[in-house]
Scaffold this active site. Structure first.
Site, PDB file in Angstrom:
ATOM      1  N   GLY A 137     -23.850  -6.285  32.488  1.00 11.65           N
ATOM      2  CA  GLY A 137     -24.854  -5.572  31.700  1.00 11.65           C
ATOM      3  C   GLY A 137     -24.243  -4.684  30.627  1.00 11.65           C
TER       4      GLY A 137
ATOM      5  N   GLY B 299     -35.042   0.691  42.860  1.00  7.63           N
ATOM      6  CA  GLY B 299     -35.975  -0.190  43.558  1.00  7.63           C
ATOM      7  C   GLY B 299     -36.257   0.390  44.935  1.00  7.63           C
TER       8      GLY B 299
ATOM      9  CE1 TYR C 131      10.708  10.294  10.954  1.00  5.82           C
ATOM     10  CE2 TYR C 131       9.503  12.204  10.107  1.00  5.82           C
ATOM     11  CZ  TYR C 131       9.677  10.822  10.183  1.00  5.82           C
ATOM     12  OH  TYR C 131       8.832   9.991   9.506  1.00  5.82           O
TER      13      TYR C 131
ATOM     14  NE  ARG D 167     -30.924   2.182  32.615  1.00  2.00           N
ATOM     15  CZ  ARG D 167     -31.116   1.804  33.875  1.00  2.00           C
ATOM     16  NH1 ARG D 167     -31.850   2.553  34.678  1.00  2.00           N
ATOM     17  NH2 ARG D 167     -30.566   0.693  34.335  1.00  2.00           N
TER      18      ARG D 167
ATOM     19  CE  LYS E 230     -24.738   0.073  34.013  1.00  3.93           C
ATOM     20  NZ  LYS E 230     -26.087   0.423  34.511  1.00  3.93           N
TER      21      LYS E 230
ATOM     22  CD  GLN F 242     -25.830 -12.339  33.455  1.00  5.56           C
ATOM     23  OE1 GLN F 242     -25.206 -11.287  33.596  1.00  5.56           O
ATOM     24  NE2 GLN F 242     -27.119 -12.433  33.732  1.00  5.56           N
TER      25      GLN F 242
ATOM     26  NE  ARG G 163      26.423  33.955  14.431  1.00  4.65           N
ATOM     27  CZ  ARG G 163      27.125  34.308  15.506  1.00  4.65           C
ATOM     28  NH1 ARG G 163      27.979  35.301  15.474  1.00  4.65           N
ATOM     29  NH2 ARG G 163      26.970  33.648  16.625  1.00  4.65           N
TER      30      ARG G 163
HETATM   31  C1  UD1 Z   1     -30.696  -2.283  40.185  1.00  3.54           C
HETATM   32  C2  UD1 Z   1     -31.748  -2.869  41.142  1.00  3.54           C
HETATM   33  C3  UD1 Z   1     -32.480  -1.718  41.813  1.00  3.54           C
HETATM   34  C4  UD1 Z   1     -31.500  -0.833  42.538  1.00  3.54           C
HETATM   35  C5  UD1 Z   1     -30.383  -0.351  41.583  1.00  3.54           C
HETATM   36  C6  UD1 Z   1     -29.299   0.330  42.364  1.00  3.54           C
HETATM   37  C7  UD1 Z   1     -32.469  -4.973  40.128  1.00  3.54           C
HETATM   38  C8  UD1 Z   1     -33.554  -5.661  39.399  1.00  3.54           C
HETATM   39  N1  UD1 Z   1     -32.682  -3.687  40.403  1.00  3.54           N
HETATM   40  O1  UD1 Z   1     -31.386  -1.567  39.175  1.00  3.54           O
HETATM   41  O2  UD1 Z   1     -33.412  -2.242  42.761  1.00  3.54           O
HETATM   42  O3  UD1 Z   1     -32.153   0.257  43.115  1.00  3.54           O
HETATM   43  O4  UD1 Z   1     -29.785  -1.474  40.894  1.00  3.54           O
HETATM   44  O5  UD1 Z   1     -28.299   0.887  41.513  1.00  3.54           O
HETATM   45  O6  UD1 Z   1     -31.490  -5.590  40.471  1.00  3.54           O
HETATM   46  N2  UD1 Z   1     -26.118  -6.805  35.430  1.00  3.54           N
HETATM   47  C9  UD1 Z   1     -25.581  -8.038  35.153  1.00  3.54           C
HETATM   48  N3  UD1 Z   1     -26.309  -8.924  34.420  1.00  3.54           N
HETATM   49  C10 UD1 Z   1     -27.561  -8.656  33.980  1.00  3.54           C
HETATM   50  C11 UD1 Z   1     -28.118  -7.398  34.285  1.00  3.54           C
HETATM   51  C12 UD1 Z   1     -27.377  -6.496  35.023  1.00  3.54           C
HETATM   52  O7  UD1 Z   1     -24.460  -8.331  35.538  1.00  3.54           O
HETATM   53  O8  UD1 Z   1     -28.157  -9.532  33.325  1.00  3.54           O
HETATM   54  C13 UD1 Z   1     -25.314  -5.839  36.201  1.00  3.54           C
HETATM   55  C14 UD1 Z   1     -25.115  -4.514  35.480  1.00  3.54           C
HETATM   56  O9  UD1 Z   1     -23.929  -4.548  34.698  1.00  3.54           O
HETATM   57  C15 UD1 Z   1     -25.003  -3.522  36.637  1.00  3.54           C
HETATM   58  C16 UD1 Z   1     -25.797  -4.175  37.753  1.00  3.54           C
HETATM   59  O10 UD1 Z   1     -25.983  -5.535  37.386  1.00  3.54           O
HETATM   60  O11 UD1 Z   1     -23.656  -3.357  37.040  1.00  3.54           O
HETATM   61  C17 UD1 Z   1     -27.156  -3.503  37.966  1.00  3.54           C
HETATM   62  O12 UD1 Z   1     -27.887  -3.565  36.743  1.00  3.54           O
HETATM   63  P1  UD1 Z   1     -28.739  -2.327  36.242  1.00  3.54           P
HETATM   64  O13 UD1 Z   1     -29.359  -2.712  34.939  1.00  3.54           O
HETATM   65  O14 UD1 Z   1     -27.947  -1.085  36.284  1.00  3.54           O
HETATM   66  O15 UD1 Z   1     -29.876  -2.285  37.351  1.00  3.54           O
HETATM   67  P2  UD1 Z   1     -30.685  -1.010  37.832  1.00  3.54           P
HETATM   68  O16 UD1 Z   1     -31.758  -0.720  36.876  1.00  3.54           O
HETATM   69  O17 UD1 Z   1     -29.741   0.092  38.157  1.00  3.54           O
HETATM   70 MG    MG Z   2     -27.812   0.429  37.713  1.00  3.06          MG
END
Ligand code: UD1
Ligand code: MG
Length: 473
Positions: free
Chosen positions: A14, A143, A396, A18, A25, A77, A449
């Protein structure tokens, strides 16, 4: 119990919207290490790095470059279409395994003991999916876990995970959150992962939806609640990064104290995760120990010192306000206050580097002293040599750097400039105030000196003349 094959997949593709950052991140650092580095470190205590798969996407090349020394595999991905979509990319890589533990690249405080507990619970209960859950003081943004009731009592079985934006008003009070850490039976997961939909506020494939898909088929989807909610906090915002950084540093200070290090006002010290400190060392308030710094036993590190990638032997005293990087300090040496030890300095055992002394690419021999107001760069200084106050190596020439070599038991008088390249022999003296441009052989005196002029009564005459001139104006 048989030993089924476990892989660990770490979601790290991801962007981290935020954080409002150019850096992905999972490369943001807390306690001196990228978020993903912390997670890989914990995972490596459970399985071999060759059984770890980091799912990368946003700025993948950068993430790969920083993390590849840890020896994990990477799965790309290309488009970030959600946590479920991220795991879909691993189907082939995970085919040889029976189970997979899924960790989140942005949940960095997770401890190996807790990952092992998820694994053991998952196996003991033959679960299709085990979810590590917690009850943090503020569940907002996570979640939430909907547990199944039997005879009016909540069970370990999970009905669903509901994301923050999809909570009904009644569900907003649910205190138990999804940590983003799971164990899956690989076959059960991949035979159903294709059923994830994008029917949610972000239009993404949420991995969390798999919980309800599996449980609807009466496959065991279980929640394991951790007592320490601090361990599963996520780092989604800069504020959360700061909180996690503090927690990790508290944990580090506690570990060091438990191993025999005295730390006064531990809430003020900043110690990176990879730092080691020997027993009976004392650390005063407001010290920073960063990077790969190692400190021996019986040392004393005084306030406001910032040590980065420094190797410190035992019995060393580092006085207040010392700034030292990428260097080594020998046994029982004394540094500071206010010394600046720049990279590639090798300070010998029992050597002294004192107030306002700067060193760079210097080898200072055993027992040598440079106690005041000095710059030593590109130099080698023999054992027990004394460097007087205000000595400068002029290393230098505007284009190139040159070396200054000083032998053992030499004496460099105060306010000396040593114009490199130049050599001062063993046991040689340099008179105070000299500008040395030629070598000084062993046991000789080098002195540039000018002779001193003394005129008795001169000042009286001078003052009288000046006074007279003033009155005649
Ligand atoms: C996610 C969970 C949430 C949980 C929280 C805990 C989901 C939908 N929600 O939310 O239930 O409480 O983590 O911290 O999973 N990432 C990818 N590929 C993507 C999207 C995200 O690899 O396409 C990775 C991000 O880099 C990150 C992790 O997945 O390391 C979690 O993604 P993030 O967007 O932070 O999910 P949260 O909103 O925190
Ligand atoms: Mg997260």
């Amino acid at each position: 119990m048989p030993n089924p094959r476990f892989a660990i997949a770490i979601l790290a593709a991801g962007k981290g919207t935020r954080l409002k950052s150019k850096l992905p991140k999972v490369l943001h650092q807390i306690a001196g290490r990228p978020l993903l580095g912390h997670v890989v470190r914990a995972a490596s205590a459970i399985v071999a790095p060759s059984d770890i798969f980091c799912i990368i996407g946003h700025e993948a090349a950068l993430v790969r470059q920083q993390i590849s020394p840890l020896g994990t595999h990477f799965v790309e991905q290309a488009e970030q279409r959600g946590t479920g979509h991220a795991l879909m990319q691993c189907e082939q890589a995970l085919a040889p395994y029976e189970h997979v533990l899924v960790l989140s690249g942005d949940v960095p405080l997770i401890r190996p003991e807790t990952i092992a507990a998820v694994r053991d619970f998952h196996l003991a209960n033959s679960a299709a999916m085990t979810i590590l859950t917690a009850e943090p003081p503020d569940p907002f943004g996570y979640g939430r876990i909907l547990r199944r009731k039997a005879n009016g009592v909540f069970t370990d079985n999970v009905e669903a995970i509901v994301e923050q934006k999809q909570l009904t008003p009644a569900q907003e009070n649910l205190a138990e959150v999804n940590s983003g850490i799971y164990a899956f039976n690989v076959a059960e997961l991949f035979s159903r992962i294709g059923r994830l939909s994008t029917d949610n506020p972000h239009g993404e494939y949420y991995l969390t939806q798999i919980a309800s898909i599996l449980q609807r088929e009466r496959l065991p989807v279980l929640a394991l609640r951790t007592a320490d909610a601090g361990e599963v906090l996520g780092a989604n915002t800069r504020r959360e990064l700061a909180v996690l950084d503090s927690l990790l540093r508290e944990r580090k200070a506690r570990e060091l104290m438990d191993s025999g290090v005295t730390i006064f006002k531990p809430e003020t010290v900043v110690i990176d995760s990879d730092v080691t400190v020997g027993a009976d060392t004392i650390i005063e308030p407001f010290v920073q120990l960063l990077g790969n710094t190692t400190i021996g036993e019986d040392c004393f590190v005084r306030s406001y010192s910032v040590l980065t990638n420094l190797r410190v032997a035992s019995g060393v005293r580092i006085n207040q306000g010392t700034i030292a990087d990428d260097s080594t300090i020998g046994e029982a040496a004394i540094i500071g206050p206010y010394s600046r030890i720049r990279p590639a300095s090798e300070i010998g055992p029992q050597a002294h580097v004192g107030n306002f002394v700067e060193t760079k690419k210097v080898k200072l021999g055993r027992g040598a002293k440079a106690n005041h107001l000095t710059y030593l760069g590109d130099a080698e200084i023999g054992e027990r040599t004394n460097i007087g106050a205000g000595t400068i190596t002029c290393n230098y020439d505007g284009v190139n750097k040159h070396r200054t070599i000083i032998g053992a038991e030499a004496f460099i008088g105060s306010d000396t400039t040593l114009v490199a390249p130049v050599r001062i022999g063993n046991g040689a003296y340099v008179g105070a105030g000299s500008c040395i441009t030629k070598d000084v052989p062993d046991d000789s005196l080098g002195l540039t000196r000018p002779h001193q002029l003394t005129r008795e009564g001169w000042a009286v005459q001078k003052r009288a003349r000046l006074q007279a001139e003033k009155e005649n104006k």
